[in-house]
Motif scaffolding. Structure first.
Motif, short mmCIF file in Angstrom:
data_model
loop_
_atom_site.label_atom_id
_atom_site.label_comp_id
_atom_site.label_asym_id
_atom_site.label_seq_id
_atom_site.Cartn_x
_atom_site.Cartn_y
_atom_site.Cartn_z
N TRP A 686 0.86 -1.18 0.00
CA TRP A 686 0.00 0.00 0.00
C TRP A 686 0.89 1.24 0.00
O TRP A 686 1.80 1.35 0.81
CB TRP A 686 -0.89 0.03 1.24
CG TRP A 686 -2.04 -0.92 1.20
CD1 TRP A 686 -2.09 -2.18 1.72
CD2 TRP A 686 -3.32 -0.68 0.61
NE1 TRP A 686 -3.31 -2.75 1.50
CE2 TRP A 686 -4.10 -1.84 0.81
CE3 TRP A 686 -3.88 0.39 -0.08
CZ2 TRP A 686 -5.41 -1.96 0.36
CZ3 TRP A 686 -5.19 0.28 -0.53
CH2 TRP A 686 -5.95 -0.88 -0.31
N VAL A 687 0.64 2.16 -0.92
CA VAL A 687 1.43 3.39 -0.98
C VAL A 687 0.51 4.60 -0.91
O VAL A 687 -0.65 4.55 -1.35
CB VAL A 687 2.29 3.45 -2.27
CG1 VAL A 687 3.32 2.33 -2.28
CG2 VAL A 687 1.43 3.38 -3.52
N ARG A 688 1.03 5.69 -0.38
CA ARG A 688 0.24 6.92 -0.26
C ARG A 688 0.20 7.65 -1.60
O ARG A 688 1.18 7.69 -2.33
CB ARG A 688 0.85 7.84 0.80
CG ARG A 688 -0.03 9.07 1.11
CD ARG A 688 0.70 10.03 2.03
NE ARG A 688 1.06 9.41 3.29
CZ ARG A 688 0.22 9.28 4.33
NH1 ARG A 688 -1.01 9.75 4.25
NH2 ARG A 688 0.64 8.72 5.45
N GLY A 689 -0.96 8.24 -1.90
CA GLY A 689 -1.08 9.05 -3.11
C GLY A 689 -1.86 8.36 -4.18
O GLY A 689 -2.01 7.13 -4.20
N LYS A 690 -2.40 9.12 -5.10
CA LYS A 690 -3.23 8.60 -6.19
C LYS A 690 -2.48 8.58 -7.50
O LYS A 690 -3.00 8.17 -8.50
CB LYS A 690 -4.51 9.45 -6.32
CG LYS A 690 -5.38 9.40 -5.07
CD LYS A 690 -6.63 10.21 -5.26
CE LYS A 690 -7.50 10.15 -3.99
NZ LYS A 690 -8.73 10.93 -4.15
#
Length: 690
Positions: A686-690
């Motif tokens: 899971w990574v932050r940001g779109k």
């Protein structure tokens, strides 16, 4: 001249038989491992496996508990077998002959008479299957030589595929099902060709009897295919021959139905239980309502998604005791199951789509097709001469489209034959084959639910391949531009759907060997995005011996990669997330959530199955292996992106073992392998940001 032709025909038969033997035995023996069904046959003859390995080795060596002499076995050929399992099949005829041949060979060579080699049965199957091809190859079916050769090549392409031949080295009834259906089919074509000798009629009826008696589920097909035989006799033959053939048809059907009537009570109960609780109620959104519609007591709703062999923790009832008889079997049966599906077409359609996906492989994907020693026993396959099955599996995700397209084209072909006023027998035969195929597409689901679905779709596969063969065969050498264009267009659409190289959204994060790492987007949750590596980033074993992912060495290895692949700033974008670790049959009692085992199904389109309810515990990680849910989600986003050339590990264990975990294979099937196998690692995070 006659002698020369006879020599040529003998040579043709021997050539076919030798080719079959080479396909099965060279360079190593192909077969199908036991899934516990062998007991039905082995108990009748005092046989047991020499190795005792099930699922992971296609054994050819067996032991006899009370070996007899060749003379004794010869006499027993003509005696009815006594089976403690109360299961009987025409397959037993060939087991008896094999036991006699084995005993005679043991006596001649002074071998241990207590050893049984399955080759004595396999050789019979090879000769009989060779006879089917011989009968077809020796005739000229088309005026144009090229069209005739193309038709023969097409039959060989479909039915000499190793996906079919592997059954010959097993105790499964699928062997005699395939052999005698194909012989009957060729003889039915003989009748169409005007070869209406009594031997052809009786040969077709004998083949249909041996086919039908192989497995009780075969009877409806035998009944349908007997209709053209009777019709041709009534239309073409004189009075005496009509009577002889009419009586023979009646005797064949009565004798065949005897095998259906004598199906063991335990088998009927198991299949009926599974047709309801592991069929209608499998992943049902409202099990209480379904139970009520089936006329069952409300308390039985708790058995939804449970098979007949579930432990008492899941099924407190005994199927074979009177209380459950009055509670369940007195209220419902397979007719009620079929009626329920007709009333709920949306649910029926979804389940038939699962059946279509399950039917793409020709042989069960959970049974090894190689004989392996105990220390190497694993789900391993030899895919030699397996082109047709490989092509079928490439249709994954669009199996229902494929089935529907073939049915529609076949129906259109039949209508075109009707319009040109083709011979009525020809029309009736093709209609019977269509009805048999359509029926066998539905029967496995209605009669046994999702249990062993891939194996139970075998007869549908044989019928379906015969439909495809006839679809081409009927139009070889026929100048019908319209039908040809429709066929080409339909095939082009299917190929486009199956092989279009769609790609999901891609992000780049991290570097490996100086190159940026690309990731596919799986899903989004607020400000977080779950991604999976575009390719396998390295290869590794899962663990030395355990499929408990929370303790597996592969997870520790992934944890160490975080500092290698990502900079300090990039690591801040990666979430230390909670992931589910599904349990196996031993550690399920450690589960923090879930109320069911995770049931195994190999088609990637439906591989997640009941994962949201499966026994599981949780663990925390930055990088981890994909789960079955991730594999299915990626497949639904992009079919071509979901597989890799060498296959890759999933975090999901194979529930029925402690040393095997699930793997995504290039053929769109999710198998399981021993954890010490080295395969691709395709991390998710899971990574932050779109």
């Amino acid at each position: 001249m006659f002698k020369s032709n006879k020599i040529k025909l003998v040579g043709l038969f021997l050539l076919i038989a030798m080719a079959l033997a080479l396909l099965i035995y060279v360079p190593r023996t192909l077969g199908v491992a036991d899934n516990s069904d062998f007991n039905r046959t082995m108990k009748a003859f005092g046989l047991s496996s020499a190795s005792g390995i099930k699922f992971w080795s296609a054994d050819t060596q067996y032991k006899l508990s009370d070996p007899g002499t060749a003379v004794q076995y010869f006499k027993r050929i003509f005696w009815p077998a006594h089976n403690p399992a109360h299961y009987y099949s025409t397959q037993f005829i060939f087991v008896k002959l094999a036991l006699f041949l084995n005993a005679a060979f043991a006596s001649f060579t002074h071998r241990d008479p207590g050893e049984f080699n399955l080759a004595f049965q396999t050789v019979q199957y090879i000769l009989l299957y060779a006879a089917a091809f011989f009968l077809f190859f020796k005739e000229k079916w088309k005026t144009h030589r090229f069209a005739d050769l193309a038709g023969k090549a097409l039959l060989a392409f479909f039915f000499l595929d190793s996906g079919y031949l592997v059954y010959f080295n097993s105790f499964y009834g699928e062997s005699t099902t395939l052999i005698f259906l194909l012989i009957a089919f060729v003889l039915l074509l003989y009748l169409e060709k005007g070869k209406t000798s009594l031997f052809v009629y009786l040969g077709a009826l004998l083949s249909l009897f041996l086919f039908s008696g192989s497995k009780s589920a075969n009877f409806p097909s035998a009944l349908l295919l007997a209709v053209p035989v009777l019709y041709q006799a009534m239309r073409k033959e004189d009075r005496r021959k009509k009577i002889a053939i009419g009586v023979s048809v009646a005797v064949m059907l009565v004798a065949s139905y005897g095998y259906v009537k004598n199906s063991p009570d335990w088998m009927k109960k198991v299949t009926t239980f599974q047709s309801v609780f592991f069929g209608v109620l499998y992943e049902h959104p409202a099990p209480e309502q379904a139970v009520q519609e089936l006329g069952l007591p409300p308390e039985l709703a708790k058995l939804e998604t449970v098979n007949a062999y579930a432990p008492r923790a899941l099924n407190p009832y005994n199927l074979y005791e009177p209380p459950f008889e009055s509670l369940f079997f007195d209220h419902t049966g397979k007719l009620e199951v079929f009626t329920y599906y007709l009333i709920h077409p949306e649910q029926f359609a979804k389940k038939l789509d699962e059946s279509a996906e399950a039917a793409l492989p020709l042989r069960p994907t959970y049974l090894a097709n190689l004989q392996l020693p105990e220390d190497q026993a694993d789900l391993r396959f030899d895919f030699r001469l397996n082109l047709w099955e490989r092509l079928r599996k490439q249709i994954s995700g669009f199996a229902s489209v494929f089935v529907g397209m073939v049915f529609l084209l076949y129906t259109a072909s039949w209508i075109s034959l009707l319009r040109i006023k083709a011979d009525p027998y020809r029309l009736l035969l093709r209609l019977a084959l269509l009805g048999a195929a359509a029926g066998q597409f539905i029967v496995p689901l209605v009669s046994n639910g999702h249990a062993d679905l891939q194996k139970h779709m075998f007869l549908f596969n044989v019928h379906f391949d015969l439909l495809i063969f006839l679809l081409f065969f009927d139009h070889l050498g026929v100048k019908s531009k319209t039908f040809r264009r429709v066929g080409i267009a339909s095939t082009a659409v299917l190929v486009g759907l199956c092989f279009y190289p769609s790609r999901p959204e891609t992000v780049t994060l991290g570097r490996m060997d100086g190159k940026p790492i690309k990731w596919y987007v799986l899903e989004r949750e607020g400000d977080w995005t779950k991604v999976i590596a575009k390719k396998a980033l390295y290869r590794s074993a899962y663990d030395e011996r355990s499929n408990d992912y929370t303790e597996a060495s592969i997870q520790a290895g992934l944890d160490a990669k975080v500092d290698v692949w990502f900079t300090a700033d990039e690591r801040k974008l990666i979430r230390q997330a909670e992931y589910p670790a599904l349990c196996n049959e031993v550690n399920w009692q450690q589960a923090e959530e879930g109320d069911r085992p995770h049931y195994w199904f190999s088609p990637i389109k439906y591989v997640s199955q009941d994962s949201e309810r499966a026994y599981r515990k949780s663990y925390s990680a930055s990088l981890t292996l994909p789960s079955v849910d991730d594999a299915e989600r990626l497949f639904r986003k992009s079919k071509t992106a979901s597989v890799l050339p060498g296959g890759y590990w999933l975090s999901t264990p194979y529930y029925g073992s402690t040393d095997k975990a699930r793997v995504v294979s290039p053929d769109y099937q999710v198998y399981h392998r021993k954890v010490d196998t080295v395969l691709g690692v395709r991390p998710v995070m899971w990574v932050r940001g779109k």
